[in-house]
Design an enzyme around this catalytic site. Structure first.
Site, PDB file in Angstrom:
ATOM      1  N   CYS A  95       5.751   5.242  -0.737  1.00  0.00           N
ATOM      2  CA  CYS A  95       5.040   4.097  -1.292  1.00  0.00           C
ATOM      3  C   CYS A  95       5.095   4.153  -2.805  1.00  0.00           C
ATOM      4  CB  CYS A  95       3.595   4.066  -0.843  1.00  0.00           C
ATOM      5  SG  CYS A  95       2.780   2.626  -1.555  1.00  0.00           S
ATOM      6  N   GLY A  99       8.735  -7.238   8.416  1.00  0.00           N
ATOM      7  CA  GLY A  99       7.716  -7.083   7.387  1.00  0.00           C
ATOM      8  C   GLY A  99       7.308  -8.400   6.769  1.00  0.00           C
TER       9      GLY A  99
HETATM   10  C1  LIG Z   1       2.054  -6.150   1.418  1.00  0.00           C
HETATM   11  C2  LIG Z   1       2.848  -4.977   1.886  1.00  0.00           C
HETATM   12  C3  LIG Z   1       2.205  -3.790   2.221  1.00  0.00           C
HETATM   13  C4  LIG Z   1       2.917  -2.677   2.647  1.00  0.00           C
HETATM   14  N1  LIG Z   1       2.260  -1.542   2.991  1.00  0.00           N
HETATM   15  C5  LIG Z   1       2.949  -0.480   3.488  1.00  0.00           C
HETATM   16  C6  LIG Z   1       2.287   0.688   3.957  1.00  0.00           C
HETATM   17  O1  LIG Z   1       1.060   0.762   3.978  1.00  0.00           O
HETATM   18  N2  LIG Z   1       3.036   1.734   4.404  1.00  0.00           N
HETATM   19  C7  LIG Z   1       4.408   1.671   4.426  1.00  0.00           C
HETATM   20  O2  LIG Z   1       5.048   2.641   4.819  1.00  0.00           O
HETATM   21  N3  LIG Z   1       5.069   0.559   4.018  1.00  0.00           N
HETATM   22  C8  LIG Z   1       4.381  -0.508   3.549  1.00  0.00           C
HETATM   23  N4  LIG Z   1       5.066  -1.647   3.159  1.00  0.00           N
HETATM   24  C9  LIG Z   1       6.535  -1.687   3.255  1.00  0.00           C
HETATM   25  C10 LIG Z   1       6.996  -2.388   4.556  1.00  0.00           C
HETATM   26  O3  LIG Z   1       6.527  -1.706   5.689  1.00  0.00           O
HETATM   27  C11 LIG Z   1       8.520  -2.487   4.609  1.00  0.00           C
HETATM   28  O4  LIG Z   1       9.068  -1.188   4.563  1.00  0.00           O
HETATM   29  C12 LIG Z   1       9.097  -3.286   3.461  1.00  0.00           C
HETATM   30  O5  LIG Z   1       8.253  -4.353   3.142  1.00  0.00           O
HETATM   31  C13 LIG Z   1      10.501  -3.820   3.749  1.00  0.00           C
HETATM   32  O6  LIG Z   1      10.507  -4.700   4.837  1.00  0.00           O
HETATM   33  P1  LIG Z   1      10.427  -6.313   4.661  1.00  0.00           P
HETATM   34  O7  LIG Z   1      11.445  -6.673   3.631  1.00  0.00           O
HETATM   35  O8  LIG Z   1      10.699  -6.860   6.005  1.00  0.00           O
HETATM   36  O9  LIG Z   1       9.048  -6.632   4.182  1.00  0.00           O
HETATM   37  C14 LIG Z   1       4.338  -2.754   2.731  1.00  0.00           C
HETATM   38  C15 LIG Z   1       4.986  -3.952   2.410  1.00  0.00           C
HETATM   39  C16 LIG Z   1       4.275  -5.062   1.998  1.00  0.00           C
HETATM   40  C17 LIG Z   1       5.008  -6.324   1.675  1.00  0.00           C
END
Ligand SMILES: Cc1cc2nc3c(=O)[nH]c(=O)nc-3n(C[C@H](O)[C@H](O)[C@H](O)COP(=O)(O)O)c2cc1C
Ligand SMILES: Cc1cc2nc3c(=O)[nH]c(=O)nc-3n(C[C@H](O)[C@H](O)[C@H](O)COP(=O)(O)OP(=O)(O)OC[C@H]3O[C@@H](n4cnc5c(N)ncnc54)[C@H](O)[C@@H]3O)c2cc1C
Ligand SMILES: Cc1cc2nc3c(=O)[nH]c(=O)nc-3n(C[C@H](O)[C@H](O)[C@H](O)COP(=O)(O)OP(=O)(O)OC[C@H]3O[C@@H](n4cnc5c(N)ncnc54)[C@H](O)[C@@H]3O)c2cc1C
Ligand SMILES: Cc1cc2nc3c(=O)[nH]c(=O)nc-3n(C[C@H](O)[C@H](O)[C@H](O)COP(=O)(O)O)c2cc1C
Ligand code: FES
Ligand code: FES
Lengths: 304, 257, 304, 257
Positions: C131, C266
């Site tokens: 993160c 996501g």
């Molecule tokens: C608002 C938000 C909160 C997130 N919180 C976490 C989290 O708590 N733990 C984690 O491992 N990834 C977190 N992520 C990352 C997502 O799980 C994912 O790896 C990343 O957004 C890429 O996927 P996407 O492009 O489909 O969103 C978060 C992403 C977003 C947008």
């Protein structure tokens, strides 16, 4: 309202404005000279030039991605001699600065290009240690601290013109790479080259690029570029040329606020042949609207 | 100075399943376009930033009208198909180096496959002498009447035999035993390769229109290359489909694999 | 036409299909249960859980970017006790697998969460060492080879459930990090977390995020994610959960062709509350159209 | 199950410079929306994926019509303003926790700043008793007649004095020396802070509608928080504007800086 002063200074070279073309996206200017007045640009960075002609990678070399594109051109170019004969003589007809992006597979190859350019009329050299599309050299110089410093040092010794080093964003710690090239003698830094990416055609089930992976550019990568410019600008004292998804004057201003002195327009040229001029006008409009007198004022005005 | 145009769409029709004909009011392009050239069409959706190269199918210089015929194969062409009469579209062109026309030639052989047929229409319009057009399609033929209206004798092949000869266009062509002074080919790579082979065997020159993924369309990105033999040499070089082509002499093209 | 078999197996856990929610983008499922049937999902990965409640970063925490978004939530969460009491009891009512994303600032904090979860009914733990939004711990575990291996080892020892490790894309060499966590005992790998990015409001001249930088997600980053999944899949033997900009079933298939066994949705949830189900249906359609009988077949069918 | 809607735009008018009123035919939302709630509007352009939260200005339950009033401040709202009657738009809602209505209160004081005025219209419709509305604008007032039609006594302030009182709405309000049983505020943060301060000084309860950048709008991303005091405690917690709000008790809000 007075016209704002658009001039910038990079390593002693005066550019009439901060708008530069990103290497590899503007050829050597000839084609775009049919769409815009090249005299209006701050500088033209030409495509990567090697000591002898390079054939580049196989086709397909282009893949469209969401808000961006991948390329795996692999630095096809006719070599430094052909560059000097054809492109340079063309470019010298214009009142703009000329930056030559140089590439190689070994330190010696890079130095040979810099050497050959040293008695020419170009204004700056941009050392490309960040191209993800060639197997040897290229990017590996840009991802290793010691290599980055060593090659900068070697080319700096050979080159007669001020040296810009163009960094790869595909690293854990961009700041330490930036510090290494400054320690090696870089007069300025270009940020960012393309992110390493890949796309697969789900119908043919093959990677779209013959080279499998390629470099991602376009507005999709702008937030990464802005972050890197911001981090590097805080850490080093040399001027930064910011790039990565600049489509409009407002995008360019965002880079300046992050700490860039110059801005380069890349993929946007493909979407809009007058992108460079539109960006230039957009920056000027912004300056007038917000009462900025010169570029340096914008660069120093980020509020944290 | 050259520039982008934003012409109005004055007609858009589906002419076969998934294939559309779009007419643009664009005097500047219509007046200067040559057979075998293409235009860059841009999508409105912000996620698709690269142009789609589409061949010029026909121009009406007097009325300033440009006809493009395209197949819906992905998101970009799908987005074009949703545009309506009265909408505008962003266009750059004419682009590329088209077919070379040799006035001394008496008999012309046009070979088109599928969505490679459109540029042959404007070509036929410019050719003098006898024109034979061999067209191959998966199913529904397109642009047959247009070619005929410019004097071409048209022979059609379809994969399923639903129209004309059942089989591929090269077989059809060989069956007909027609020969001529120049071959012009546009279509999928295997077809072009076969055309080149046949032309070589028969000792006829052939011009073929190549396709490659493009970014700029004007020769700067070096993204769209194909392998072209150097004159009098074993060696080859990567040349740009967008500006060195799209039309090349078939004898100069090196086919991968 | 027979219905294709959508089932996948990750580290011994059977998921009825490969569609998983990406941590932090689906809460604990409660809100989306009003829009979709949670029983249809392969698994739900809940938002990052720490040992005690975390307040997260200041607002603004969200910035829109071209084809994507930045977030700097900073892992605000009510802590593992509250998670078990409220969210877990809710989730257990559904017939889907539960993956808990765990976070911490030190190895001990991570282990305490894993420990506390060990006698609960969850199916897997996803170790978030990536993160970008917390100062200590978080991403630094994900960018350093030794740290990545050490923390994986420690959590693996403590955890009763299979361990997925979620990697950061902000590294020079994703393959060596992947190998390190596999050496440390990872049963599966999640790829990718967000790219570190930044956006500036040119009118206020301030970074949009209070935290200045944040994590970039959405379709803009998909090519980077596909490349990393492809590289890692070639290098390690554990299953991969691919994510980064999956908006449609076709996007998900692209990840599978690159080598992913599972796929996580996501940011797409924010654009379309039924995104997960739409992705699921899209994968099935693709399988029927192309004659795939099961997910494993897709994963092995990339043609190079 | 809740779901996305794609209602038709039945009216779109510019009601002041850069401010538009858009009416949607959306029975489902119009029938259930409460004052102070909002909807997520989505852009068509693929580069803008996040929703734009826009307050519900007014609903016509019988006709199933939803009125939204929005200012063009960036690319998303600009794209909305280009939509025409007959176009559809993607909408999620109604969302959020709106104003609490206490039927025992006799006099209501509404304070709105600029583009914070729209939700006060639907609110006024639901209130019984005397309603005073104090509205502040940079230049052109909006929605004055609508508020009056629901029985509100409206007082206007403009920064440039072009309409009503010259100055800010809080000064105007203090000048008028009006008091009541409940204050409802919506507008820029400094205004809301001043409203809270004044309410505290006068010992009146105030509900204020907060704004924050959002991603999901439904409580999952934890992106839209503001600092809210814990009951009976010094400590505070980050609470979600989209689902715990947008309306909060002013006494509970902690202002940064
Ligand atoms: C608002 C938000 C909160 C997130 N919180 C976490 C989290 O708590 N733990 C984690 O491992 N990834 C977190 N992520 C990352 C997502 O799980 C994912 O790896 C990343 O957004 C890429 O996927 P996407 O492009 O489909 O969103 C978060 C992403 C977003 C947008
Ligand atoms: C010189 C030239 C002339 C052409 N003339 C015609 C024509 O007259 N009619 C017609 O229907 N098609 C023509 N094509 C093919 C046409 O460009 C593609 O079908 C079209 O770009 C597909 O876009 P898409 O968004 O629908 O597909 P997608 O697959 O979604 O496109 C993704 C990306 O790949 C590129 N791409 C995909 N397929 C091709 C292809 N075959 N050639 C080049 N780029 C491709 C697109 O331009 C885009 O950048 C021509 C191609 C070239 C190079
Ligand atoms: C609960 C709520 C109710 C609202 N009601 C209204 C209303 O009735 N009328 C109206 O005109 N405006 C209203 N707003 C503000 C409105 O959401 C923004 O003006 C709008 O999102 C700006 O979008 P843009 O694309 O034009 O601006 P851009 O600045 O280009 O937007 C970029 C991103 O920032 C977000 N953003 C920008 N400004 C704001 C803001 N002030 N609040 C939240 N997000 C923002 C956008 O949603 C988008 O994700 C409301 C905001 C909230 C939180
Ligand atoms: C087709 C293409 C070719 C490129 N060739 C070079 C090159 O020769 N040398 C170089 O340093 N960068 C090269 N780049 C990278 C660009 O100069 C620029 O750093 C990158 O594209 C990010 O900017 P953009 O998003 O505005 O395109 C190339 C980029 C593209 C798209
Ligand atoms: S498409 Fe750019 S050189 Fe041909
Ligand atoms: S916008 Fe996602 S929690 Fe409020």
């Amino acid at each position: 309202m007075n016209k704002p002063d658009m001039q910038i200074n990079i390593a002693g070279v005066e550019l009439k404005n901060p708008v530069i073309t990103a290497s590899g996206t503007f050829g050597s200017g000839k084609e775009y000279s049919e769409y815009i007045d090249l005299n209006k640009l701050g500088a033209i960075t030409v495509k990567g030039v090697s000591d002898i002609p390079w054939k580049g990678n196989d086709s397909p070399r282009i893949a469209e991605t969401y808000g961006g594109m991948l390329n795996s051109v692999g630095l096809q170019n006719p070599g430094v001699e052909a560059f000097i004969e054809e492109d340079l003589s063309f470019l010298k007809r214009y009142d703009t600065k000329i930056i030559v992006n140089i590439v190689g597979r070994t330190v010696e190859e890079y130095c040979r290009v810099a050497e050959r350019l040293s008695d020419t009329d170009i204004d700056m050299i941009e050392l490309n240690i960040s191209c993800p599309n060639v197997k040897e050299g290229g990017v590996s110089f840009g991802t290793d601290l010691l290599m980055a410093e060593r090659i900068t040092e070697a080319v700096k010794k050979t080159a007669k013109q001020p040296l810009i080093v163009k960094l790869s964003p595909n690293v854990t710690d961009i700041v330490s790479i930036a510090k290494a090239v400054v320690a090696g003698g870089a007069d300025a830094i270009s940020l960012i080259n393309t992110l390493l990416g890949m796309a697969i055609d789900i119908n043919t089930r093959k990677p779209i690029l013959a080279n499998i992976v390629g470099g991602l550019s376009g507005p999709a990568i702008r937030p990464v570029a802005i972050r890197m410019v911001y981090e590097v600008a805080k850490a080093v004292d040399v001027p930064i040329i910011g790039m990565g998804g600049i489509m409009t004057g407002e995008d360019a201003v965002e880079f300046m606020l992050a700490g860039a002195t110059g801005v380069a327009v890349g993929m946007a040229n493909f979407t809009n042949p007058t992108a460079t001029i539109d960006v230039l006008n957009g920056i000027e409009d912004y300056m007038i609207r917000h009462g900025f007198n010169n570029i340096e004022e914008i660069r120093k005005s980020l509020i944290l | 100075m050259k520039k982008l145009y934003y012409p109005i769409i004055i007609e858009q029709n589906q002419i076969a399943r998934g294939t559309f004909s779009m007419k643009l009011q664009c005097n500047e392009i219509a007046e200067t376009a040559l057979p075998g050239q293409f235009v860059n069409l841009y999508c409105r959706e912000g996620e698709m930033l690269l142009p789609r190269p589409i061949s010029i199918c026909e121009t009406d210089r007097e009325k300033g009208i440009l006809t493009l015929v395209y197949a819906v194969v992905g998101k970009g062409t799908e987005s074009f198909s949703r545009l309506k009469k009265g909408d505008t579209i962003k266009v750059l062109g004419p682009l590329g180096d088209g077919f070379k026309i040799d006035e001394s030639i008496k008999t012309h052989i046009l070979i088109g496959g599928g969505i490679g047929v459109p540029p042959l229409v404007e070509l036929a319009k410019h050719l003098k002498g006898e024109i034979y057009a061999f067209l191959g399609f998966a199913e529904s033929p397109i642009l047959v009447e247009e070619l005929e209206s410019y004097g071409a004798k048209v022979f059609v092949a379809t994969d399923d035999g639903s129209a004309g000869f059942k089989g591929n266009v090269i077989e059809l062509f060989k069956n007909k035993n027609i020969t001529g002074g120049m071959i012009y080919g546009c279509g999928p790579k295997p077809m072009l390769k076969a055309v080149g082979k046949w032309a070589e065997d028969m000792g006829i020159k052939a011009q073929i229109s190549m396709e490659e993924r493009m970014a700029c369309g004007i020769g700067v990105c070096v993204g769209c290359v194909c392998k072209i033999k150097k004159k009098e040499e074993e060696d080859w070089q990567n040349r740009k489909v967008c500006t060195d082509g799209p039309v090349f002499w078939s004898e100069e093209v090196i086919w991968d694999e």
